[in-house]
Design a protein around this motif. Structure first.
Motif, PDB file in Angstrom:
ATOM      1  N   HIS A 258      79.776  69.855   4.121  1.00  0.00           N
ATOM      2  CA  HIS A 258      78.853  70.471   5.072  1.00  0.00           C
ATOM      3  C   HIS A 258      78.026  71.588   4.449  1.00  0.00           C
ATOM      4  N   HIS A 259      78.133  71.778   3.114  1.00  0.00           N
ATOM      5  CA  HIS A 259      77.284  72.752   2.440  1.00  0.00           C
ATOM      6  C   HIS A 259      75.840  72.271   2.471  1.00  0.00           C
ATOM      7  N   SER A 260      74.910  73.209   2.560  1.00  0.00           N
ATOM      8  CA  SER A 260      73.503  72.854   2.426  1.00  0.00           C
ATOM      9  C   SER A 260      73.229  72.527   0.970  1.00  0.00           C
ATOM     10  N   GLU A 261      72.240  71.667   0.734  1.00  0.00           N
ATOM     11  CA  GLU A 261      71.913  71.257  -0.617  1.00  0.00           C
ATOM     12  C   GLU A 261      71.417  72.452  -1.429  1.00  0.00           C
ATOM     13  N   PRO A 262      71.954  72.655  -2.640  1.00  0.00           N
ATOM     14  CA  PRO A 262      71.469  73.767  -3.465  1.00  0.00           C
ATOM     15  C   PRO A 262      70.039  73.538  -3.902  1.00  0.00           C
TER      16      PRO A 262
END
Length: 349
Positions: A258-262
């Motif tokens: 669920h991390h946003s794309e770096p």
């Protein structure tokens, strides 16, 4: 020193990682089992449960410092297996890591035994016992408390290792500053020790438990180290591996997915490194166009927290420039060892 490094320095990455894991867990056993030996053999005068927790925690901190920049400082097959599951460690490296960890733990036990030999001989008139009031085998490996069943012990190891993996992944994910990660990892073990050590002294590491147990079997305690506690020995080996899988899965599905794309960012290295704010593509291209032609620029691709060097614009002018460009991964942040010439890194995740 540079000449010695060029002549004798290892070039094979896997051998470097093997040695780092070996030395890391060697220190873990030396500090941790050493603290246990001091507490047991002094009959509580020079140690207690808290000093044992401190010993293992400091041992893990130092292991992380020694091995972290080379192999990641896993010093635990359960951690290595979790990294394989998450794609952060190639599967082909896993057996090498595990072998290094078991050999390092065995060798660390040898060092503790050598250091405490006379005290061991005096403690129980030279008798090396596995169970009972004067047991000394517990200096090296874990044994269950009288109240503990096999099933409860297995659950204990799964839960303890799951917590360890979750916390390690969280620390790695947050990108802690250089030097802080080992302290935080040591504090994780301290927390587990003071909250989950009631049943069997929180081994949560197959190499840390089985390596020293094999040592005691051949050093005079005999095969009773395997049959004691209702053949307890396999539980701190299998349980932590299951906990490693569970911890990796929980972190992957509940957090990492669920991390946003770096986003791409630019890292300029002129004596020291720092991460700038992301730039707009057109502004970044304009800035790149202003760079001198003789400036060395390297495109660095980041995959699974590892550095993969891509396109290189310009060439180092001499061997000194090549040697000065040393990169080490710390989670998803990178540092250089003070390049002595201008160099720009484009970090692309």
């Amino acid at each position: 020193m540079t000449k010695i490094k060029r002549r004798w320095g290892l070039k094979t990455v896997l051998i470097k990682e093997f040695l780092a894991e070996f030395l890391g867990i060697f220190l873990l056993i030396l500090f941790g089992c050493g603290a246990t030996a001091q507490a047991v053999l002094s009959k509580g005068r020079l140690g207690e449960p808290l000093t044992v927790h401190i010993g293992f925690s400091i041992g893990l901190m130092m292991a992380s410092c020694v091995a972290g920049g080379v192999s990641g400082g896993h010093v635990n097959p359960a951690v290595s297996f979790a990294m394989v599951i998450l794609g952060k460690l190639p599967l082909k490296k896993f057996p090498v890591y595990v072998l290094a960890q078991f050999l390092g733990a065995f060798t660390g036990s040898c060092a503790v035994y050598a250091q405490c030999h006379d005290a061991l001989m005096e403690y129980n008139k030279g008798e090396l016992t596995v169970t009972g009031v004067n047991a000394t085998a517990l200096i090296f490996a874990s044994y269950p408390a009288e109240h503990l069943s096999g099933l409860n012990g297995f659950v204990d190891q799964v839960i303890g290792t799951t917590v360890l993996i979750l916390c390690i992944l969280a620390i790695n994910d947050m990108g802690a500053p250089k030097g802080v990660e080992p302290v935080l990892i040591g504090l994780i073990l301290m927390g587990i020790g003071v909250t989950m050590g009631l049943n069997c002294d929180y081994p949560i590491n197959p190499a840390r438990d089985l390596g020293p147990r094999i040592f005691t079997a051949v050093a005079g305690w005999g095969m009773g180290v395997f049959s004691a506690g209702g053949f307890w020995w396999w539980i701190p080996v299998v349980g932590p591996m299951v906990g490693g899988v569970l911890g990796a899965a929980l972190y992957l599905f509940l957090i990492e997915l669920h991390h946003s794309e770096p986003r791409s960012s630019r890292l300029h290295c002129r004596g020291e490194s720092h991460r700038d704010e992301p730039q707009q593509p057109n502004l970044q291209r304009a800035k790149e166009a202003q760079q001198p032609d003789d400036e060395l620029t390297m495109d660095i691709k980041v995959k699974n927290d590892r550095i993969i060097v891509g396109d290189v614009k310009g060439e180092p002018k001499n061997e000194q420039e090549k040697d000065s460009l040393l990169l080490s991964p710390i989670g998803k942040d990178f540092y250089t060892e003070a390049p002595k010439f201008p160099v720009n890194f484009v970090i692309r995740s």
